[in-house]
Design an enzyme around this catalytic site. Structure first.
Site, mmCIF file in Angstrom:
data_model
loop_
_atom_site.group_PDB
_atom_site.id
_atom_site.type_symbol
_atom_site.label_atom_id
_atom_site.label_comp_id
_atom_site.label_asym_id
_atom_site.label_seq_id
_atom_site.Cartn_x
_atom_site.Cartn_y
_atom_site.Cartn_z
ATOM 1 N N LYS A 79 24.026 21.584 65.135
ATOM 2 C CA LYS A 79 25.475 21.185 65.784
ATOM 3 C C LYS A 79 24.142 22.698 66.164
ATOM 4 C CE LYS A 79 29.131 24.165 65.083
ATOM 5 N NZ LYS A 79 30.537 24.927 63.824
ATOM 6 N N SER A 154 35.092 24.030 63.747
ATOM 7 C CA SER A 154 34.392 24.025 65.626
ATOM 8 C C SER A 154 33.313 22.746 65.233
ATOM 9 C CB SER A 154 34.215 24.848 65.430
ATOM 10 O OG SER A 154 33.184 25.601 64.195
ATOM 11 N N SER A 178 35.610 24.433 59.417
ATOM 12 C CA SER A 178 34.517 24.057 60.402
ATOM 13 C C SER A 178 33.579 23.414 60.374
ATOM 14 C CB SER A 178 33.421 25.327 61.271
ATOM 15 O OG SER A 178 34.406 25.791 62.081
#
Ligand code: GLN
Length: 474
Positions: A79, A154, A178
């Site tokens: 990420k 997310s 997330s």
């Protein structure tokens, strides 16, 4: 040997690499090819690294010298809010334009020494604020199961990368769901570890009392392998817990009763098919011999409100560092104050600005007691509810999300509707307990099969129970 990406797991890839059925270089090439074929459409990666072949060659040498670990040569996605030295990192924000990380996050250091190959950095909601990956400054990521839908967020880029077979495993971060929510939407396993189990050093902070880095995998075992590689005490993160404490808790004996919290399951807005799917999973667990017990979490329905006060308060504080002087974007306005306002006004997206305003408001004099302190009191009461429940049960189960993946654009102009999607995931972050999302089948929507997730929560540092129950049903 032809590499069957769809059915590949970390363990299988490891065995093939050891036997020499294919090399780490060949394995990463197959992934790169797949990324090239699908990323334009899915937008899972913001950047594919240009040194993948070099990394793979080095790890292949380690494998040939029989010095590797189970992760040596395994291609993973990271990420975009986790720092990798000398690589760009932007948290999918324009404000970090041109920023290059000067050091490795602790999790990256650990994975580098385990021999993992980093394929690239993945798309996300800007600064991890969102549940759909639509809040990225670089366009939304699409769900590979239905490209008209969101992959969740997310960490939606990490989940989509795995679901499109563009990586074998991935790292995400979870502040309110997330990792687990995109795992559920994309048919994957995702773990939010116990707060303090994994170092946050090198993770761009969103809400520091809630953030944890965790793994995505295609199987429970893969998530477990990645978790074992990244966990452990780190002197660079003062909230990371000493290994003795994490270990001592692991000696408690377990009797495996699964608690079903009726209070949160009664929340409004839960899709009927999600509840049906959840009840089927509970029946499956019962069939495996677990006892099922109804439990009460009387304050759990406050969790979402508490989260949406504490999280923006902490986020607004953490994001004060993006001032146009130290990192990334720098706009000139005339006076230093104008520079600051211009940089932040142009650099941050709408959702980030909304949360900075909310957070600043709840921390301002006169409102601190009314909102922030009250939220903290409730956070403690929710913690007590779970503590009591864990005296009676070993695991608490809920659906991971109230609905399957929604359409791109469906909730983007309605922040409250978007926030409601976090109803099942935020309690674990507020309390700091570990929570695992495992695939629980699919529902049919518009002729597509959309994945759903089952969430299992355990007491602090009992990831072992989550893995063991998770493996028994998936
Ligand atoms: N969807 C939640 C939010 O927008 C969770 C975010 C996260 O875990 N980073 O706050």
């Amino acid at each position: 040997m032809k590499i069957d990406l769809e059915n590949l797991t970390i363990r299988k890839a490891h065995e093939h690499l050891l036997k020499g059925d294919f090399s780490a270089v060949e394995l990463s090439e197959v992934y790169l090819k797949n990324i090239e074929a699908h990323n334009k459409n899915i937008n899972a990666y913001l950047e594919v690294f240009d040194d993948v072949a070099t990394q793979a060659k080095e790890t292949q040498k380690i494998i040939e010298n029989k010095k590797g670990t189970i992760l040596t040569g395994i291609p993973i996605a990271v990420k975009d809010n986790i720092l990798i030295q000398r690589k760009r990192a932007s948290s999918a924000s324009k404000i970090l334009e041109g920023y290059t990380a000067t050091y490795d996050a602790t999790v990256i250091k650990k994975l580098k020494s385990a021999g993992a190959v980093f394929l690239g950095r993945t798309n996300m909601d800007e600064f991890a604020m969102g549940g759909s990956t639509e809040n990225s400054a670089f366009g939304p990521t699409k769900n590979p199961h239905d490209v008209s839908r969101v992959p969740g967020g997310s960490s939606g880029g990490s989940a989509a990368a795995l679901a499109m077979d563009g990586a074998l495993a991935a790292l995400g971060s979870d502040t309110g769901g997330s990792i687990r929510q995109p795992a559920a939407f994309c048919g994957l396993v995702g773990l939010k570890p116990t707060y303090g189990a994994v170092s946050r050093y090198g993770l761009m902070a969103m809400a520091s009392s809630l953030d944890q880095i965790g793994p995505f995998g295609k199987t429970v075992e893969d998530a477990e392998i990645l978790f074992n590689a990244i966990k452990g005490h780190d002197p660079m993160d003062s909230t990371s817990v000493p290994d003795e404490i994490a270990k001592r808790n692991n000696e408690v004996s377990i009797k495996m009763t699964i608690g079903v919290p009726k209070d949160i399951l009664d929340s409004p807005g839960i899709d009927a098919l999600v509840l049906k799917n959840f009840n089927e999973e509970i029946a499956k667990l019962k069939g495996k011999g677990y006892s099922i017990k109804e439990i009460s979490l009387p304050h759990a329905h406050f969790a979402l409100s508490v989260y949406y006060i504490i999280m923006p308060a902490e986020a607004s504080t953490n994001l004060a560092r993006f001032d146009g002087v130290r990192y990334g974007l720098s706009k000139k306005g005339g006076t230093p104050f104008d520079d600051y306002a211009k940089t932040r006004g142009e650099g941050f997206g709408r959702e980030v600005r909304r949360r900075i305003l909310l957070g600043t408001y709840v921390l301002s004099s006169g409102y601190y007691d009314a909102y922030y302190n009250k939220a903290w009191s409730l956070r403690n009461l929710i913690g007590k509810d779970f503590e009591h429940a864990f005296n009676e049960v070993d695991i608490i189960a809920t659906p991971t999300t109230p609905t399957p993946a929604f359409k791109i654009g469906e909730k983007n102009n309605d922040p409250l509707a978007m926030y409601l999607a976090d109803v099942f995931t935020v309690p674990a972050n507020l309390i700091g307990i570990p929570a695992l999302s495992i695939p629980s089948g699919t529902v049919d929507r518009d002729g597509k099969k959309l994945p759903l997730g089952l969430q299992l929560m355990a007491p602090h540092f009992r990831e072992d129970i989550l893995f063991s129950v998770g493996k028994s049903i998936f």
